[in-house]
Design a protein around this motif. Structure first.
Motif, mmCIF file in Angstrom:
data_model
loop_
_atom_site.group_PDB
_atom_site.id
_atom_site.type_symbol
_atom_site.label_atom_id
_atom_site.label_comp_id
_atom_site.label_asym_id
_atom_site.label_seq_id
_atom_site.Cartn_x
_atom_site.Cartn_y
_atom_site.Cartn_z
ATOM 1 N N LEU A 118 0.836 -0.998 -0.236
ATOM 2 C CA LEU A 118 -0.444 -0.256 0.318
ATOM 3 C C LEU A 118 0.894 1.308 0.253
ATOM 4 N N VAL A 119 1.998 1.258 -1.102
ATOM 5 C CA VAL A 119 2.500 2.390 -0.835
ATOM 6 C C VAL A 119 2.427 3.495 -1.464
ATOM 7 N N PHE A 120 1.127 3.590 -1.815
ATOM 8 C CA PHE A 120 0.316 4.588 -2.497
ATOM 9 C C PHE A 120 -0.380 5.426 -1.598
ATOM 10 N N LEU A 121 -0.409 4.843 0.078
ATOM 11 C CA LEU A 121 -1.470 5.316 0.591
ATOM 12 C C LEU A 121 -0.138 6.809 1.071
ATOM 13 N N GLN A 122 0.967 6.502 0.248
ATOM 14 C CA GLN A 122 1.343 7.552 1.094
ATOM 15 C C GLN A 122 0.803 9.903 0.431
ATOM 16 N N ASP A 123 0.471 9.517 -0.790
ATOM 17 C CA ASP A 123 0.023 10.143 -0.881
ATOM 18 C C ASP A 123 -0.943 10.205 -1.882
ATOM 19 N N LYS A 124 -1.573 11.712 -0.716
ATOM 20 C CA LYS A 124 -2.499 12.650 -1.184
ATOM 21 C C LYS A 124 -3.377 12.550 -2.346
ATOM 22 N N ASP A 125 -3.127 12.636 -2.822
ATOM 23 C CA ASP A 125 -2.828 13.275 -4.675
ATOM 24 C C ASP A 125 -4.031 12.229 -4.519
ATOM 25 N N THR A 126 -3.428 10.580 -4.572
ATOM 26 C CA THR A 126 -3.854 9.739 -5.446
ATOM 27 C C THR A 126 -5.473 9.287 -6.362
ATOM 28 N N CYS A 127 -5.190 8.737 -7.373
ATOM 29 C CA CYS A 127 -6.441 9.029 -7.847
ATOM 30 C C CYS A 127 -6.577 7.641 -8.663
ATOM 31 N N LEU A 128 -7.775 7.076 -9.029
ATOM 32 C CA LEU A 128 -7.989 6.321 -10.135
ATOM 33 C C LEU A 128 -8.456 6.188 -11.048
ATOM 34 N N GLU A 129 -7.603 5.332 -11.901
ATOM 35 C CA GLU A 129 -8.055 5.546 -13.469
ATOM 36 C C GLU A 129 -8.811 4.482 -13.585
ATOM 37 N N GLY A 130 -8.594 2.900 -13.041
ATOM 38 C CA GLY A 130 -8.367 1.789 -13.132
ATOM 39 C C GLY A 130 -8.758 1.459 -12.418
ATOM 40 N N ALA A 131 -10.499 0.209 -12.044
ATOM 41 C CA ALA A 131 -10.691 -1.058 -11.100
ATOM 42 C C ALA A 131 -11.204 -2.216 -11.604
ATOM 43 N N ASN A 132 -10.695 -3.036 -11.395
ATOM 44 C CA ASN A 132 -10.433 -4.444 -11.758
ATOM 45 C C ASN A 132 -11.284 -5.158 -10.708
ATOM 46 N N LEU A 133 -12.391 -5.139 -10.626
ATOM 47 C CA LEU A 133 -13.125 -5.636 -9.683
ATOM 48 C C LEU A 133 -13.587 -6.961 -9.974
ATOM 49 N N SER A 134 -13.092 -7.910 -11.323
ATOM 50 C CA SER A 134 -14.114 -9.085 -11.321
ATOM 51 C C SER A 134 -14.015 -10.365 -10.727
ATOM 52 N N GLY A 135 -14.923 -11.082 -10.617
ATOM 53 C CA GLY A 135 -15.253 -12.437 -9.441
ATOM 54 C C GLY A 135 -15.577 -11.809 -8.069
ATOM 55 N N SER A 136 -15.389 -10.351 -7.640
ATOM 56 C CA SER A 136 -15.659 -9.749 -6.298
ATOM 57 C C SER A 136 -17.030 -10.151 -6.523
ATOM 58 N N ILE A 137 -17.421 -9.989 -4.969
ATOM 59 C CA ILE A 137 -18.646 -9.543 -4.487
ATOM 60 C C ILE A 137 -19.113 -7.746 -4.413
#
Length: 273
Positions: A118-137
Protein backbone atom coordinates in the motif's frame (compact mmCIF):
# COMPACT_ATOMS: atom_id res chain seq x y z
CA UNK A 1 -83.16 -75.15 12.76
CA UNK A 2 -79.97 -76.84 11.70
CA UNK A 3 -80.05 -74.81 8.51
CA UNK A 4 -80.22 -71.57 10.52
CA UNK A 5 -77.30 -72.63 12.73
CA UNK A 6 -75.14 -73.34 9.70
CA UNK A 7 -75.89 -69.89 8.31
CA UNK A 8 -74.80 -68.29 11.60
CA UNK A 9 -71.67 -70.41 11.99
CA UNK A 10 -70.19 -69.42 8.61
CA UNK A 11 -69.65 -65.71 9.35
CA UNK A 12 -68.44 -66.48 12.88
CA UNK A 13 -65.84 -68.87 11.50
CA UNK A 14 -64.64 -66.25 8.99
CA UNK A 15 -64.42 -63.61 11.72
CA UNK A 16 -62.28 -65.79 13.99
CA UNK A 17 -60.01 -66.93 11.14
CA UNK A 18 -59.47 -63.41 9.75
CA UNK A 19 -56.34 -62.86 11.85
CA UNK A 20 -54.88 -66.15 10.69
CA UNK A 21 -55.50 -65.25 7.03
CA UNK A 22 -53.84 -61.84 7.51
CA UNK A 23 -50.82 -63.46 9.15
CA UNK A 24 -50.43 -65.88 6.24
CA UNK A 25 -50.68 -63.03 3.70
CA UNK A 26 -48.04 -61.01 5.54
CA UNK A 27 -45.73 -64.00 5.70
CA UNK A 28 -46.05 -64.66 1.96
CA UNK A 29 -45.49 -60.97 1.18
CA UNK A 30 -42.37 -60.85 3.34
CA UNK A 31 -40.99 -63.99 1.65
CA UNK A 32 -41.57 -62.49 -1.80
CA UNK A 33 -39.70 -59.34 -0.81
CA UNK A 34 -36.89 -61.20 0.87
CA UNK A 35 -35.76 -62.54 -2.48
CA UNK A 36 -34.86 -58.99 -3.63
CA UNK A 37 -31.32 -57.73 -2.97
CA UNK A 38 -31.20 -55.59 0.16
CA UNK A 39 -28.81 -52.64 0.51
CA UNK A 40 -25.68 -53.18 2.50
CA UNK A 41 -25.44 -52.13 6.14
CA UNK A 42 -23.28 -49.08 5.39
CA UNK A 43 -25.57 -47.83 2.64
CA UNK A 44 -28.65 -48.43 4.76
CA UNK A 45 -27.20 -46.50 7.66
CA UNK A 46 -26.19 -43.64 5.37
CA UNK A 47 -29.64 -43.44 3.78
CA UNK A 48 -31.27 -43.56 7.18
CA UNK A 49 -28.93 -40.82 8.40
CA UNK A 50 -29.89 -38.59 5.45
CA UNK A 51 -33.57 -39.20 6.11
CA UNK A 52 -33.17 -38.32 9.78
CA UNK A 53 -31.01 -35.26 9.09
CA UNK A 54 -32.78 -33.96 5.95
CA UNK A 55 -34.23 -30.93 7.63
CA UNK A 56 -30.96 -30.29 9.46
CA UNK A 57 -29.04 -30.26 6.17
CA UNK A 58 -31.62 -27.94 4.61
CA UNK A 59 -31.24 -25.60 7.58
CA UNK A 60 -27.46 -25.63 7.27
CA UNK A 61 -27.59 -24.81 3.55
CA UNK A 62 -30.01 -21.95 4.19
CA UNK A 63 -27.79 -20.67 6.99
CA UNK A 64 -24.78 -20.80 4.67
CA UNK A 65 -26.58 -18.67 2.07
CA UNK A 66 -27.55 -16.11 4.69
CA UNK A 67 -24.01 -16.04 6.03
CA UNK A 68 -22.55 -15.36 2.57
CA UNK A 69 -25.09 -12.59 1.96
CA UNK A 70 -24.31 -11.01 5.32
CA UNK A 71 -20.58 -11.20 4.62
CA UNK A 72 -21.08 -9.50 1.23
CA UNK A 73 -23.13 -6.72 2.80
CA UNK A 74 -20.51 -6.24 5.50
CA UNK A 75 -17.64 -5.92 3.05
CA UNK A 76 -19.58 -3.55 0.80
CA UNK A 77 -20.31 -0.98 3.47
CA UNK A 78 -19.14 2.54 2.87
CA UNK A 79 -15.92 2.99 4.84
CA UNK A 80 -16.38 6.39 6.45
CA UNK A 81 -13.33 6.01 8.67
CA UNK A 82 -11.00 5.37 5.73
CA UNK A 83 -12.53 8.28 3.84
CA UNK A 84 -12.06 10.68 6.78
CA UNK A 85 -8.48 9.53 7.40
CA UNK A 86 -7.09 9.00 3.89
CA UNK A 87 -9.51 10.90 1.68
CA UNK A 88 -12.06 9.79 -0.93
CA UNK A 89 -9.56 8.60 -3.54
CA UNK A 90 -7.35 6.45 -1.34
CA UNK A 91 -10.39 5.01 0.45
CA UNK A 92 -11.74 3.87 -2.92
CA UNK A 93 -8.43 2.20 -3.78
CA UNK A 94 -8.34 0.44 -0.39
CA UNK A 95 -11.91 -0.79 -0.94
CA UNK A 96 -11.03 -2.38 -4.29
CA UNK A 97 -7.97 -4.09 -2.84
CA UNK A 98 -10.00 -5.32 0.16
CA UNK A 99 -12.26 -7.20 -2.29
CA UNK A 100 -9.14 -8.85 -3.79
CA UNK A 101 -9.28 -6.65 -6.86
CA UNK A 102 -6.59 -4.61 -8.57
CA UNK A 103 -6.20 -0.91 -9.32
CA UNK A 104 -4.46 1.33 -11.81
CA UNK A 105 -3.49 4.74 -10.51
CA UNK A 106 -3.41 7.94 -12.50
CA UNK A 107 -0.33 8.34 -14.65
CA UNK A 108 0.63 4.64 -14.43
CA UNK A 109 0.18 1.73 -16.82
CA UNK A 110 0.72 -1.24 -14.48
CA UNK A 111 -1.97 -2.70 -12.26
CA UNK A 112 -1.45 -3.15 -8.52
CA UNK A 113 -3.01 -5.57 -6.05
CA UNK A 114 -2.60 -6.42 -2.38
CA UNK A 115 0.69 -8.18 -3.02
CA UNK A 116 2.25 -4.91 -4.18
CA UNK A 117 1.70 -3.29 -0.80
CA UNK A 118 0.00 0.00 0.00
CA UNK A 119 2.73 2.40 -1.00
CA UNK A 120 0.19 4.75 -2.60
CA UNK A 121 -1.21 5.56 0.85
CA UNK A 122 1.59 8.09 1.23
CA UNK A 123 0.33 10.11 -1.74
CA UNK A 124 -2.75 12.11 -0.79
CA UNK A 125 -3.33 13.07 -4.46
CA UNK A 126 -3.69 9.44 -5.58
CA UNK A 127 -6.77 8.80 -7.69
CA UNK A 128 -8.07 5.79 -9.59
CA UNK A 129 -8.06 5.45 -13.34
CA UNK A 130 -8.79 1.73 -13.37
CA UNK A 131 -10.56 -0.70 -11.04
CA UNK A 132 -10.62 -4.45 -11.67
CA UNK A 133 -13.26 -6.10 -9.49
CA UNK A 134 -13.71 -9.20 -11.62
CA UNK A 135 -15.22 -12.11 -9.67
CA UNK A 136 -15.63 -10.07 -6.49
CA UNK A 137 -18.67 -9.71 -4.22
CA UNK A 138 -19.23 -6.03 -4.97
CA UNK A 139 -22.90 -5.06 -5.04
CA UNK A 140 -25.15 -2.01 -5.30
CA UNK A 141 -24.10 -0.66 -1.90
CA UNK A 142 -20.44 -1.27 -2.59
CA UNK A 143 -20.52 1.18 -5.49
CA UNK A 144 -20.87 3.95 -2.87
CA UNK A 145 -17.11 3.60 -2.45
CA UNK A 146 -16.46 4.36 -6.15
CA UNK A 147 -19.14 6.76 -7.40
CA UNK A 148 -17.09 9.84 -6.47
CA UNK A 149 -14.12 8.80 -8.58
CA UNK A 150 -14.14 11.44 -11.34
CA UNK A 151 -11.07 10.07 -13.13
CA UNK A 152 -12.15 6.45 -13.52
CA UNK A 153 -11.58 5.24 -17.09
CA UNK A 154 -11.59 1.45 -16.78
CA UNK A 155 -14.02 -0.64 -14.74
CA UNK A 156 -14.16 -4.44 -14.77
CA UNK A 157 -17.26 -5.94 -13.12
CA UNK A 158 -17.16 -9.25 -14.95
CA UNK A 159 -18.37 -12.41 -13.17
CA UNK A 160 -19.67 -10.45 -10.17
CA UNK A 161 -22.66 -12.42 -8.81
CA UNK A 162 -24.26 -9.46 -7.02
CA UNK A 163 -24.09 -6.91 -9.83
CA UNK A 164 -27.64 -6.39 -11.11
CA UNK A 165 -29.71 -3.86 -13.04
CA UNK A 166 -29.92 -1.52 -10.06
CA UNK A 167 -26.13 -1.52 -9.83
CA UNK A 168 -25.79 -0.51 -13.49
CA UNK A 169 -28.13 2.42 -12.90
CA UNK A 170 -25.45 3.94 -10.67
CA UNK A 171 -22.77 3.99 -13.34
CA UNK A 172 -24.04 7.33 -14.66
CA UNK A 173 -21.63 8.92 -12.16
CA UNK A 174 -18.81 7.92 -14.53
CA UNK A 175 -20.46 9.35 -17.64
CA UNK A 176 -17.73 11.95 -18.22
CA UNK A 177 -14.70 9.67 -17.82
CA UNK A 178 -15.47 5.94 -18.18
CA UNK A 179 -14.06 4.50 -21.42
CA UNK A 180 -13.92 0.74 -20.84
CA UNK A 181 -16.51 -1.42 -19.07
CA UNK A 182 -16.80 -5.19 -18.72
CA UNK A 183 -19.98 -6.90 -17.55
CA UNK A 184 -19.16 -10.34 -18.93
CA UNK A 185 -20.57 -13.26 -16.98
CA UNK A 186 -22.80 -11.25 -14.60
CA UNK A 187 -25.78 -13.58 -14.00
CA UNK A 188 -28.21 -10.91 -12.75
CA UNK A 189 -27.77 -8.32 -15.53
CA UNK A 190 -30.75 -8.06 -17.91
CA UNK A 191 -31.87 -5.82 -20.77
CA UNK A 192 -33.18 -3.24 -18.31
CA UNK A 193 -29.78 -2.75 -16.76
CA UNK A 194 -28.04 -2.49 -20.13
CA UNK A 195 -30.50 0.21 -21.15
CA UNK A 196 -29.08 2.39 -18.35
CA UNK A 197 -25.71 2.53 -20.10
CA UNK A 198 -26.94 5.13 -22.60
CA UNK A 199 -25.61 7.82 -20.25
CA UNK A 200 -21.99 6.66 -20.69
CA UNK A 201 -21.34 8.91 -23.67
CA UNK A 202 -17.55 8.51 -23.54
CA UNK A 203 -17.58 4.70 -23.46
CA UNK A 204 -15.31 3.20 -26.12
CA UNK A 205 -15.32 -0.51 -25.21
CA UNK A 206 -18.10 -2.66 -23.72
CA UNK A 207 -17.95 -6.39 -23.02
CA UNK A 208 -21.41 -7.94 -22.57
CA UNK A 209 -20.56 -11.56 -23.31
CA UNK A 210 -22.05 -14.50 -21.41
CA UNK A 211 -25.08 -12.81 -19.85
CA UNK A 212 -27.52 -15.67 -19.15
CA UNK A 213 -30.40 -13.39 -18.09
CA UNK A 214 -30.39 -11.43 -21.37
CA UNK A 215 -32.77 -12.77 -24.01
CA UNK A 216 -32.74 -11.86 -27.72
CA UNK A 217 -29.10 -10.87 -27.57
CA UNK A 218 -28.94 -9.81 -31.21
CA UNK A 219 -31.68 -7.24 -30.67
CA UNK A 220 -30.02 -6.02 -27.49
CA UNK A 221 -26.82 -5.47 -29.43
CA UNK A 222 -28.66 -3.32 -31.95
CA UNK A 223 -30.10 -1.31 -29.06
CA UNK A 224 -26.65 -0.83 -27.54
CA UNK A 225 -25.22 0.30 -30.86
CA UNK A 226 -28.04 2.79 -31.20
CA UNK A 227 -27.38 4.16 -27.72
CA UNK A 228 -23.57 4.06 -27.90
CA UNK A 229 -22.56 4.57 -31.55
CA UNK A 230 -18.99 5.44 -30.57
CA UNK A 231 -18.49 2.23 -28.55
CA UNK A 232 -17.01 -1.09 -29.66
CA UNK A 233 -19.30 -3.82 -28.32
CA UNK A 234 -18.22 -7.44 -27.94
CA UNK A 235 -20.03 -10.53 -26.73
CA UNK A 236 -23.30 -10.35 -28.65
CA UNK A 237 -23.38 -11.39 -32.29
CA UNK A 238 -26.05 -10.94 -34.92
CA UNK A 239 -28.00 -14.03 -36.01
CA UNK A 240 -26.94 -15.85 -39.13
CA UNK A 241 -28.21 -14.32 -42.33
CA UNK A 242 -28.17 -10.73 -41.09
CA UNK A 243 -25.59 -8.72 -42.97
CA UNK A 244 -24.74 -5.90 -40.57
CA UNK A 245 -21.26 -4.49 -39.84
CA UNK A 246 -19.61 -5.50 -36.58
CA UNK A 247 -17.44 -2.40 -36.49
CA UNK A 248 -19.15 -0.05 -34.04
CA UNK A 249 -17.61 3.09 -35.53
CA UNK A 250 -18.89 2.31 -39.01
CA UNK A 251 -22.21 1.25 -37.63
CA UNK A 252 -22.44 4.52 -35.72
CA UNK A 253 -21.97 6.46 -38.98
CA UNK A 254 -24.74 4.47 -40.67
CA UNK A 255 -27.04 5.16 -37.72
CA UNK A 256 -26.56 8.89 -38.19
CA UNK A 257 -27.32 8.59 -41.90
CA UNK A 258 -30.49 6.66 -41.16
CA UNK A 259 -31.67 9.29 -38.70
CA UNK A 260 -31.00 11.98 -41.31
CA UNK A 261 -32.86 9.98 -43.95
CA UNK A 262 -35.99 9.88 -41.81
CA UNK A 263 -38.20 7.11 -40.53
CA UNK A 264 -38.36 5.32 -43.89
CA UNK A 265 -34.80 4.05 -43.72
CA UNK A 266 -35.29 2.96 -40.12
CA UNK A 267 -38.39 0.92 -41.05
CA UNK A 268 -36.49 -0.64 -43.94
CA UNK A 269 -33.79 -1.76 -41.56
CA UNK A 270 -36.31 -3.28 -39.14
CA UNK A 271 -37.86 -5.29 -41.98
CA UNK A 272 -34.46 -6.60 -43.05
CA UNK A 273 -33.78 -7.77 -39.49
Amino acid sequence: MSHDLSKMAAPMLFQHSRGFILLCYTSLRYRSKSTLPTPGPVKSKFLQYLCDRFYDIETIVDFGKRLRLWNAQRKNRYNIQAKNYFGENIAAAVFVLALKGSIRLRGKTEWEDQKGGLVFLQDKDTCLEGANLSGSIINYDGLDNLVNQRNLKQLDLSRCPYIDDWSLSRLHNFADTLQELSLAGCPQVTERGLACLHQLENLRFLDVSDLPSVRHKELVRILLEEMLPQCHIVGMNYPEGVDLPLDSDKHGGEIEEEHQGGAGSQKKREVSI
